[in-house]
Design a protein around this motif. Structure first.
Motif, short mmCIF file in Angstrom:
data_model
loop_
_atom_site.label_atom_id
_atom_site.label_comp_id
_atom_site.label_asym_id
_atom_site.label_seq_id
_atom_site.Cartn_x
_atom_site.Cartn_y
_atom_site.Cartn_z
N THR A 24 17.06 11.30 -9.15
CA THR A 24 18.52 11.33 -9.09
C THR A 24 18.99 9.94 -8.71
N MET A 25 20.30 9.69 -8.81
CA MET A 25 20.86 8.37 -8.51
C MET A 25 20.50 7.92 -7.10
N ASN A 26 20.44 8.91 -6.15
CA ASN A 26 20.25 8.52 -4.76
C ASN A 26 18.79 8.55 -4.32
N SER A 27 17.89 9.07 -5.15
CA SER A 27 16.51 9.18 -4.69
C SER A 27 15.84 7.81 -4.74
N ASN A 28 14.91 7.61 -3.82
CA ASN A 28 14.15 6.35 -3.78
C ASN A 28 12.74 6.67 -4.26
N PRO A 29 12.38 6.29 -5.47
CA PRO A 29 11.07 6.68 -6.01
C PRO A 29 9.90 6.01 -5.29
N PHE A 30 10.18 5.01 -4.44
CA PHE A 30 9.11 4.32 -3.70
C PHE A 30 8.89 4.92 -2.31
N ASP A 31 9.70 5.91 -1.96
CA ASP A 31 9.61 6.51 -0.62
C ASP A 31 8.33 7.36 -0.51
N LEU A 32 7.56 7.15 0.55
CA LEU A 32 6.30 7.89 0.72
C LEU A 32 6.36 8.84 1.91
N THR A 33 7.55 9.14 2.36
CA THR A 33 7.69 10.06 3.50
C THR A 33 7.01 11.39 3.18
N GLY A 34 6.18 11.84 4.13
CA GLY A 34 5.51 13.13 3.95
C GLY A 34 4.20 13.04 3.19
N LYS A 35 3.89 11.86 2.65
CA LYS A 35 2.62 11.70 1.92
C LYS A 35 1.50 11.27 2.90
N THR A 36 0.28 11.54 2.49
CA THR A 36 -0.89 11.08 3.26
C THR A 36 -1.69 10.10 2.41
N ALA A 37 -2.02 8.97 3.00
CA ALA A 37 -2.78 7.94 2.28
C ALA A 37 -4.09 7.65 2.99
N LEU A 38 -5.16 7.60 2.22
CA LEU A 38 -6.46 7.15 2.73
C LEU A 38 -6.69 5.73 2.22
N VAL A 39 -6.89 4.80 3.16
CA VAL A 39 -7.15 3.41 2.79
C VAL A 39 -8.55 3.07 3.27
N THR A 40 -9.48 2.83 2.35
CA THR A 40 -10.84 2.49 2.77
C THR A 40 -10.93 0.99 3.07
N GLY A 41 -11.78 0.65 4.03
CA GLY A 41 -11.96 -0.76 4.38
C GLY A 41 -10.68 -1.37 4.92
N ALA A 42 -10.13 -0.73 5.96
CA ALA A 42 -8.83 -1.19 6.49
C ALA A 42 -8.97 -1.80 7.88
N SER A 43 -10.16 -2.25 8.22
CA SER A 43 -10.35 -2.87 9.54
C SER A 43 -9.73 -4.26 9.61
N ARG A 44 -9.47 -4.86 8.46
CA ARG A 44 -8.96 -6.24 8.43
C ARG A 44 -8.47 -6.54 7.00
N GLY A 45 -8.04 -7.77 6.80
CA GLY A 45 -7.81 -8.30 5.45
C GLY A 45 -6.82 -7.50 4.62
N LEU A 46 -7.07 -7.45 3.32
CA LEU A 46 -6.13 -6.81 2.41
C LEU A 46 -5.97 -5.33 2.72
N GLY A 47 -7.06 -4.66 3.12
CA GLY A 47 -6.99 -3.22 3.39
C GLY A 47 -6.00 -2.91 4.50
N LEU A 48 -6.05 -3.69 5.57
CA LEU A 48 -5.09 -3.49 6.66
C LEU A 48 -3.67 -3.74 6.16
N GLY A 49 -3.50 -4.76 5.34
CA GLY A 49 -2.17 -5.03 4.76
C GLY A 49 -1.69 -3.86 3.92
#
Ligand SMILES: NC(=O)c1ccc[n+]([C@@H]2O[C@H](COP(=O)([O-])OP(=O)(O)OC[C@H]3O[C@@H](n4cnc5c(N)ncnc54)[C@H](OP(=O)(O)O)[C@@H]3O)[C@@H](O)[C@H]2O)c1
Length: 265
Positions: A3-28
């Motif tokens: 819709t006009m007001n929705s933000n398609p980049f919004d991740l509220t309510g989603k769960t993300a698994l990021v592997t290798g996130a102790s540092r570097g790009l993964g943490l970013g």
């Protein structure tokens, strides 16, 4: 339907698994996803190294789970994914980031160098994606983002096994997109150019090398972590609902083959 007001980049309510996130790009990547509203699971082979990153992510308002994961060990992959599912109930986004490099002239590469790089970057990424996709398929929704590199599409001296692994990542991304599209899962590859991290700092410390590099990057500088945010949010969100199997290079243009072809420039 947006819709006009929705933000398609919004991740509220989603769960993300990021592997290798102790540092570097993964943490970013984890920080970008947290800022967009996602709850996060981050991994390292040494879970104690996740204390600092977890505190940073919590300060951004995210719920954070710290997970031990060695992508060279199938039992570790199985346990790590099961732990995230038992904590959050689902995984909407996988940033399949864990990776390594062995930087050597091809004549010096040893058997175990090859195994280390290919086992981690290609076999590990595949089996993490497979384990996560089993759960995504039940939900009929998923965003899988495999980490690639400019070596998905270009060959660099000293990066034989690494380049082979990243060429494989690009191909794997296309195959998995085809396999899992029917389950509502998109699979794309985010391919950074040169970003200074622990993995390549030895190059940045070499006198003259940064000038050499910048001369070959059309945008004239190496990447900084913020340069990856837009591409990650695109591939992790509903904004990319109809994009799958693609490799998106975020490299300042170095992959276009930046050799001057006139004497005037
Ligand atoms: N920096 C760049 O310019 C660049 C460019 C293109 C692509 N990449 C890719 O981006 C990813 C992140 O790179 P980076 O530069 O941020 O490197 P980095 O600082 O060395 O971080 C690598 C991450 O991968 C994890 N890792 C390594 N081996 C692992 C294994 N066997 N099992 C599980 N996790 C493992 C490490 O976790 P622990 O050590 O905590 O276990 C660490 O968190 C890598 O896949 C790399 O190839 C980097």
């Amino acid at each position: 339907m947006l819709t006009m007001n929705s933000n398609p980049f919004d991740l509220t309510g989603k769960t993300a698994l990021v592997t290798g996130a102790s540092r570097g790009l993964g943490l970013g990547f984890a920080k970008t996803l947290a800022r967009a509203g996602a709850n996060i699971a981050i991994t390292s082979r040494d879970v104690t190294s996740l204390e600092g990153p977890a505190a940073e992510l919590k300060a951004l308002g995210a719920e954070v789970q710290k997970i031990e994961l060695n992508v060279r060990d199938p039992n570790s992959i199985h346990t790590a994914v099961a732990d995230v599912i038992s904590h959050y109930g689902r995984i909407d986004i996988l940033m399949n980031n864990a990776g390594c490099n062995v930087r050597k002239p091809a004549l010096d590469v040893e058997w175990e160098d090859w195994n280390q790089v290919l086992d981690t970057n290609l076999r590990g990424a595949f089996f993490v994606a497979q384990q996560v996709a089993k759960h995504m398929a039940k939900e009929k929704y998923g965003r899988i983002i495999n980490i690639g590199s400019v070596t998905c599409v270009a060959g660099y001296a000293g990066l034989g096994p690494y380049g082979a692994s990243r060429g494989g990542t690009k191909q794997l991304t296309m195959s998995l997109a085809h396999d899992w599209g029917k389950h509502g899962i998109t699979v794309n590859c985010l391919a950074p150019g040169w970003f200074k991290t622990a993995q390549n700092k030895v190059m940045y410390e070499q006198e003259g090398w940064v000038d050499y590099l910048c001369e070959r990057i059309p945008l004239g500088r190496p990447g900084s972590p913020g340069d990856l945010e837009g591409a990650l949010l695109l591939l992790a969100s509903d904004a990319s609902a109809y994009i799958t199997g693609q490799t998106l290079l975020v490299d300042g243009g170095i992959s276009v083959g930046a050799v001057r072809a006139t004497l005037e420039q």
